[in-house]
Every structure is written in C-alpha cells, then in structure tokens.
Motif scaffolding. Structure first.
Motif, PDB file in Angstrom:
ATOM      1  N   ILE A  71       0.838  -1.200   0.000  1.00 26.92           N
ATOM      2  CA  ILE A  71       0.000   0.000   0.000  1.00 26.92           C
ATOM      3  C   ILE A  71       0.873   1.251   0.000  1.00 26.92           C
ATOM      4  N   VAL A  72       0.659   2.111  -0.976  1.00 26.61           N
ATOM      5  CA  VAL A  72       1.326   3.415  -1.024  1.00 26.61           C
ATOM      6  C   VAL A  72       0.230   4.480  -1.066  1.00 26.61           C
ATOM      7  N   ASN A  73      -0.083   5.037   0.085  1.00 24.37           N
ATOM      8  CA  ASN A  73      -1.140   6.043   0.190  1.00 24.37           C
ATOM      9  C   ASN A  73      -0.554   7.439   0.012  1.00 24.37           C
ATOM     10  N   GLU A  89       8.656  12.361  -3.495  1.00 29.09           N
ATOM     11  CA  GLU A  89       9.897  11.702  -3.072  1.00 29.09           C
ATOM     12  C   GLU A  89       9.624  10.600  -2.042  1.00 29.09           C
ATOM     13  N   ALA A  90       8.751  10.900  -1.080  1.00 29.74           N
ATOM     14  CA  ALA A  90       8.443   9.919  -0.034  1.00 29.74           C
ATOM     15  C   ALA A  90       7.678   8.733  -0.608  1.00 29.74           C
ATOM     16  N   ALA A  91       6.751   9.005  -1.522  1.00 27.93           N
ATOM     17  CA  ALA A  91       5.978   7.916  -2.124  1.00 27.93           C
ATOM     18  C   ALA A  91       6.870   7.020  -2.975  1.00 27.93           C
ATOM     19  N   ALA A  93      10.112   6.579  -2.594  1.00 28.44           N
ATOM     20  CA  ALA A  93      10.981   5.838  -1.680  1.00 28.44           C
ATOM     21  C   ALA A  93      10.244   4.659  -1.066  1.00 28.44           C
ATOM     22  N   ARG A  94       8.985   4.872  -0.683  1.00 29.67           N
ATOM     23  CA  ARG A  94       8.208   3.772  -0.099  1.00 29.67           C
ATOM     24  C   ARG A  94       7.990   2.666  -1.124  1.00 29.67           C
ATOM     25  N   ALA A  95       7.645   3.045  -2.347  1.00 36.32           N
ATOM     26  CA  ALA A  95       7.428   2.048  -3.395  1.00 36.32           C
ATOM     27  C   ALA A  95       8.695   1.243  -3.648  1.00 36.32           C
ATOM     28  N   CYS A  96       9.824   1.922  -3.738  1.00 33.58           N
ATOM     29  CA  CYS A  96      11.097   1.226  -3.971  1.00 33.58           C
ATOM     30  C   CYS A  96      11.418   0.267  -2.831  1.00 33.58           C
ATOM     31  N   ALA A  97      11.179   0.703  -1.592  1.00 33.48           N
ATOM     32  CA  ALA A  97      11.451  -0.152  -0.438  1.00 33.48           C
ATOM     33  C   ALA A  97      10.547  -1.379  -0.449  1.00 33.48           C
ATOM     34  N   MET A  98       9.309  -1.206  -0.830  1.00 29.16           N
ATOM     35  CA  MET A  98       8.374  -2.332  -0.876  1.00 29.16           C
ATOM     36  C   MET A  98       8.774  -3.340  -1.948  1.00 29.16           C
ATOM     37  N   VAL A  99       9.195  -2.841  -3.090  1.00 31.99           N
ATOM     38  CA  VAL A  99       9.645  -3.743  -4.164  1.00 31.99           C
ATOM     39  C   VAL A  99      10.879  -4.512  -3.702  1.00 31.99           C
ATOM     40  N   ALA A 100      11.819  -3.814  -3.063  1.00 29.75           N
ATOM     41  CA  ALA A 100      13.020  -4.473  -2.563  1.00 29.75           C
ATOM     42  C   ALA A 100      12.684  -5.530  -1.515  1.00 29.75           C
ATOM     43  N   ALA A 101      11.590  -5.306  -0.765  1.00 26.53           N
ATOM     44  CA  ALA A 101      11.181  -6.244   0.280  1.00 26.53           C
ATOM     45  C   ALA A 101      10.390  -7.421  -0.268  1.00 26.53           C
ATOM     46  N   GLY A 102      10.033  -7.380  -1.559  1.00 24.04           N
ATOM     47  CA  GLY A 102       9.346  -8.518  -2.156  1.00 24.04           C
ATOM     48  C   GLY A 102       7.909  -8.305  -2.555  1.00 24.04           C
ATOM     49  N   ALA A 103       7.440  -7.057  -2.615  1.00 27.71           N
ATOM     50  CA  ALA A 103       6.061  -6.818  -3.046  1.00 27.71           C
ATOM     51  C   ALA A 103       5.849  -7.316  -4.472  1.00 27.71           C
ATOM     52  N   ASP A 104       4.725  -7.980  -4.688  1.00 30.17           N
ATOM     53  CA  ASP A 104       4.365  -8.464  -6.020  1.00 30.17           C
ATOM     54  C   ASP A 104       3.605  -7.407  -6.812  1.00 30.17           C
ATOM     55  N   ILE A 105       2.878  -6.544  -6.104  1.00 32.56           N
ATOM     56  CA  ILE A 105       2.050  -5.493  -6.704  1.00 32.56           C
ATOM     57  C   ILE A 105       2.153  -4.275  -5.803  1.00 32.56           C
TER      58      ILE A 105
END
Length: 333
Positions: A71-73, A89-91, A93-105
């Motif tokens: 979730i990126v709100n 910038e914050a959004a 960064a959050r998206a990149c961190a989630m992808v690095a952590a294994g988010a599929d979507i």
C-alpha cells in the motif's frame, strides 16, 4: 440461493482425493459444504472441479501462492499512514522499499476511504497519483501497479502513466464509467463490498447473515461488470474488511473467506492495521498493528486468498515464506 463452501486445509500429508483450492500449491480441500437455507450437505471435492481451477491475476505473476500488494497512500489523511508518503519523493521511496522487500504489486491511492473521509476532487487525485506512478516507472521498476480509485478519469490517467489494474472500493457503485476504462484498457478490476459510503459506513452497520449477504453483493457486482463488457476472467473480489462492518462481521468474513472462491474470481484481502485488529489486541495506534496484521494475513493465506493488501510488506513476505515452507508438500530444504 445455494452456497458452496470449500473447506480449506493446509495440513500434511494430503489425502489422495485432495484438490488444490483455486490452484493453490499450499491450500487444499477434500470436502465442499453446500448450504441451501437450513439444509447443509457435504460433497466430495471432485464434485466441484471449478473450485480447484487456478485464478490468473496479472501476466508473469504466480497464481499458486498468495501475492503481496504493498500500500502506497499518497494522501494526508489515511487512517494508518496518512501524510507519511504524501510527497513524490516519499511515495517513490516507499514504493522502492516495498519492491526491494518482495512486493508483487504496488497499490497507489490518492483518496482516503477511511471512516468519515471526504471525497477528493478528480483533479487532486490525479495530481497525487499520476506523478508517483510515472516516477516509479522512470526508476526502472516493472512491478505491476494497481490504482486505488473509484473514479474513471483517475483510473484512465493512472493506466496511461503505467498502472496495470484498477482497485475500486465501490465496486462500480461510485462511477459506473470505470467499467468502460477497464474494458478499453483490458486490465483487471477489483470489486469490493462496502455497506454505505466512507462518511456513513461505520454508523451501526447491520446484516442478517454477513457472509452470504457480502457474497450475494459481490456476485451481483460481477454480473454488472460483465454486462458492461468486463471480461469475467479480469474480475477480482474483495469482501471489504472494515467497510461497513463491526468486529464480529469482520471475524465472520475472515473465518468464512474460502466461500468466496465459489464466485470464480481471485480474492483480495485488505485487513492491514484495521481497527478491529487494534480492538482485539488492545493496540490503539494503527501504525503499531503489524503483528496482528500479519496474523490475519496468514489466516487469509490459509483460506486460499490470492492477494494480501498490506502496509508491512517485508514482515508479511517473511511470514509467508515460512508459511509456504511449512505447508508446501515436497519441500526438502
């Protein structure tokens, strides 16, 4: 109305008559309970082969394990993380961190639908979400993106910027033109149940039988979407945990989640950090409800849910890795 409820199991070894639930590599069933009024009948799994068929989500994504949707709100007022990813910038960064952590979507939203939230003008919602989607794609991230919106114009702009699916919490009840956008773009659309609007949904919600009423509603919305040209194979369903439900309603839906496989569509479960988790655990601060959220996610995984929409991607991915190792038949390491 007759309801079919596959009874999910994850224990090993599986008996010879076991069937994979909706194509899951980890969840199986060997009985299906048919409910017709007060009459309940148990059938063998082989009697209902449609309940074993895999449900495709998006190209190149597996359909035999739960997918993690991060979730990126991009909002100032979401119930748990409002304002924490409100800048571009914050959004990003959050998206990149989630992808690095294994988010599929990744699920990008520009309008809070928390209880009491007010509508956001279309132009503002586009201004919040489209630059984030463009920045994610410009950074080289190819992870599928969902646009969390009720509005056709927002969805159209997001898809044009690189989004891959639509997540509509109103199930086409807010803007029927959203169906035409999904049809024209040939993208999946998630239809969610809600009783009332964000302004009214938690004002004494009531059901005679929440499980069957939510099921009937989603069945009707699938029929509506198909009548408007949406490919039935592109529909995803969401029982709408916390959207016009009490704690008991939420628990009943979670316990009976596997019944929604009978709709023939993938199940998305969005329960992350929601109020009922805090009520049960005694944790008032929504940002501290990660452990309870992971517990709910694992229960949903055990019922064959195909998509888990979460704030805490790294923790959920780690928990699911262990869950898959414990439930995957044939695992040797």
């Amino acid at each position: 109305m007759t309801y079919r409820h596959a009874r999910p199991r994850t224990d090993l070894p599986r008996p010879p008559q076991a069937q994979a639930l909706a194509g899951s590599a980890h969840v199986w069933f060997d009985t299906v309970e048919r409910v017709d009024g007060t009459q309940r009948t148990l059938d063998a799994a082989a009697s209902w082969p449609d309940l074993a068929r895999p449900r495709a989500i998006l190209p190149n994504l597996p359909n035999d394990r739960p997918l993690v949707m991060g979730i990126v709100n991009v909002t100032p007022d979401s119930f748990s993380d409002g304002g924490t990813a409100f800048t571009l910038e914050a959004a990003l960064a959050r998206a990149c961190a989630m992808v690095a952590a294994g988010a599929d979507i990744l699920d990008i939203g520009g309008e809070s639908t928390r209880p009491g939230a007010q509508d956001v003008p279309v132009v503002d919602e586009i201004a919040r979400t489209v630059p984030v989607i463009m920045a994610i794609r410009a950074s080289g991230i190819t992870t599928p993106i969902s646009i969390d919106t009720r509005k056709a114009r927002v969805a159209e702009a997001a898809l044009g910027a690189g989004a891959d699916m639509i997540n509509d919490v109103s199930a086409l009840g807010y803007d029927p033109d959203l169906a035409a956008v999904a049809v024209a773009s040939r993208v999946p659309i998630c239809l969610m149940h809600a009783q009332g609007t964000p302004q009214t949904m938690q004002s004494d919600p009531r059901y005679d039988d929440v499980l069957t009423e939510v099921y009937d509603y989603l069945a009707q919305r699938i029929d509506l979407a198909v009548s408007l040209g949406v490919d039935a194979a592109q529909v995803i369903t969401d029982p709408g945990i916390g959207f016009g439900k009490t704690k008991l309603h939420n628990l009943t839906l979670l316990r009976g989640l596997s019944m929604f496989h009978s709709l023939g569509a993938p199940i998305l479960l969005g329960a992350s950090r929601k109020r009922f988790i805090g009520t049960i655990s005694g944790v008032e601060d929504a940002s501290l409800r990660m452990p309870g959220s992971v517990a709910v996610a694992l229960m949903a995984a055990g019922q064959g849910a195909q998509i888990l929409r979460v704030h805490d991607v790294a923790e959920t991915v780690q928990a699911l890795a262990l869950w898959r190792a414990l439930t995957g038949e044939g695992a040797t390491t």
